[in-house]
Write an enzyme that holds these catalytic residues in place. Structure first.
Site, PDB file in Angstrom:
ATOM      1  N   ASP A  31       1.005  -1.271  -0.040  1.00  0.00           N
ATOM      2  CA  ASP A  31      -0.066   0.043  -0.048  1.00  0.00           C
ATOM      3  C   ASP A  31       0.986   1.065   0.056  1.00  0.00           C
ATOM      4  O   ASP A  31       1.614   1.447   0.578  1.00  0.00           O
ATOM      5  CB  ASP A  31      -0.829  -0.040   1.307  1.00  0.00           C
ATOM      6  N   HIS A  47     -11.496  -7.316 -12.872  1.00  0.00           N
ATOM      7  CA  HIS A  47     -11.975  -5.990 -12.212  1.00  0.00           C
ATOM      8  C   HIS A  47     -13.353  -6.317 -11.539  1.00  0.00           C
ATOM      9  O   HIS A  47     -14.367  -6.369 -12.490  1.00  0.00           O
ATOM     10  CB  HIS A  47     -12.130  -4.899 -13.334  1.00  0.00           C
ATOM     11  N   HIS A 101     -10.388  -5.244  -3.037  1.00  0.00           N
ATOM     12  CA  HIS A 101      -8.868  -5.469  -2.524  1.00  0.00           C
ATOM     13  C   HIS A 101      -8.876  -5.675  -1.202  1.00  0.00           C
ATOM     14  O   HIS A 101      -9.980  -5.378  -0.297  1.00  0.00           O
ATOM     15  CB  HIS A 101      -8.150  -4.036  -2.861  1.00  0.00           C
ATOM     16  N   HIS A 103      -6.910  -5.669   2.386  1.00  0.00           N
ATOM     17  CA  HIS A 103      -5.960  -5.041   3.217  1.00  0.00           C
ATOM     18  C   HIS A 103      -5.241  -6.106   4.085  1.00  0.00           C
ATOM     19  O   HIS A 103      -6.052  -6.621   4.833  1.00  0.00           O
ATOM     20  CB  HIS A 103      -6.547  -3.980   4.031  1.00  0.00           C
TER      21      HIS A 103
HETATM   22  P1  AMP Z   1      -9.899   1.555   0.516  1.00  0.00           P
HETATM   23  O1  AMP Z   1     -10.114   2.746   1.344  1.00  0.00           O
HETATM   24  O2  AMP Z   1     -10.176   0.326   1.471  1.00  0.00           O
HETATM   25  O3  AMP Z   1     -10.533   1.822  -0.970  1.00  0.00           O
HETATM   26  O4  AMP Z   1      -8.365   1.397   0.403  1.00  0.00           O
HETATM   27  C1  AMP Z   1      -7.590   1.795  -0.798  1.00  0.00           C
HETATM   28  C2  AMP Z   1      -6.223   1.886  -0.642  1.00  0.00           C
HETATM   29  O5  AMP Z   1      -5.303   1.798  -1.693  1.00  0.00           O
HETATM   30  C3  AMP Z   1      -5.626   2.826   0.233  1.00  0.00           C
HETATM   31  O6  AMP Z   1      -5.183   2.211   1.459  1.00  0.00           O
HETATM   32  C4  AMP Z   1      -4.553   3.715  -0.425  1.00  0.00           C
HETATM   33  O7  AMP Z   1      -3.381   4.016   0.133  1.00  0.00           O
HETATM   34  C5  AMP Z   1      -4.355   2.353  -1.460  1.00  0.00           C
HETATM   35  N1  AMP Z   1      -3.810   3.009  -2.766  1.00  0.00           N
HETATM   36  C6  AMP Z   1      -4.285   3.943  -3.542  1.00  0.00           C
HETATM   37  N2  AMP Z   1      -3.531   4.039  -4.655  1.00  0.00           N
HETATM   38  C7  AMP Z   1      -2.562   3.362  -4.507  1.00  0.00           C
HETATM   39  C8  AMP Z   1      -1.286   3.037  -5.361  1.00  0.00           C
HETATM   40  N3  AMP Z   1      -0.925   3.734  -6.438  1.00  0.00           N
HETATM   41  N4  AMP Z   1      -0.436   2.047  -4.986  1.00  0.00           N
HETATM   42  C9  AMP Z   1      -0.576   1.528  -3.694  1.00  0.00           C
HETATM   43  N5  AMP Z   1      -1.753   1.599  -3.051  1.00  0.00           N
HETATM   44  C10 AMP Z   1      -2.662   2.556  -3.412  1.00  0.00           C
HETATM   45 ZN    ZN Z   2     -10.119  -2.472 -11.702  1.00  0.00          ZN
END
Ligand code: AMP
Ligand code: ZN
Length: 115
Positions: A31, A47, A101, A103
């Site tokens: 992340d 997707h 996704h 975490h």
């Molecule tokens: P969510 O709030 O569950 O949608 O989490 C989205 C996550 O994606 C957040 O923790 C962001 O820090 C992470 N994120 C967004 N863009 C990127 C990126 N380009 N590379 C890695 N992580 C990302």
């Molecule tokens: Zn996608």
């Protein structure tokens, strides 16, 4: 693939990422804004917008993702100490990226509220 999706762009290599695991169906990368010392995102390459938007048959990828999570935990050496897996789904959960996704959080003793 969704042209406007950040994670699809990561899968295609259009946006750089720090990859942790990859196979034909799943990608895991660090992340960009880690909430814990180890904060990995594990995603299906297909997707799927969110957990709520999964279609029949797509649930198979979920069990595979959990298997990959365990493999990463083993390889990175935090399987014994423990880890947390979170999926934010929809607005109230604060889902920011519209590509399913998981975490994967580790490396610190966690309280109740994280991510
Ligand atoms: P969510 O709030 O569950 O949608 O989490 C989205 C996550 O994606 C957040 O923790 C962001 O820090 C992470 N994120 C967004 N863009 C990127 C990126 N380009 N590379 C890695 N992580 C990302
Ligand atoms: Zn996608």
């Amino acid at each position: 693939m969704d042209e406007n999706c950040t994670f699809c762009k990561i899968i295609k290599g259009e946006i750089p990422s720090s990859k942790v695991y990859e196979d034909e169906e799943i990608l895991a990368f660090n992340d960009i804004n880690p909430a814990t010392p180890i904060h990995i995102l594990v995603i299906p390459k297909k997707h799927i917008k969110s957990l709520a938007e999964m279609k029949d048959g797509e649930e198979k990828i979920i069990s595979k993702i959990y298997k990959v999570i365990n493999e990463i935990a083993e390889k990175q050496g935090f399987k014994e100490k423990g880890y947390r897996v979170i999926v934010n789904c929809g607005k109230d959960a604060g889902q920011e990226v519209g590509h399913l996704h998981f975490h994967l959080l580790a490396g610190i003793k966690m309280g109740d509220k994280i991510v």
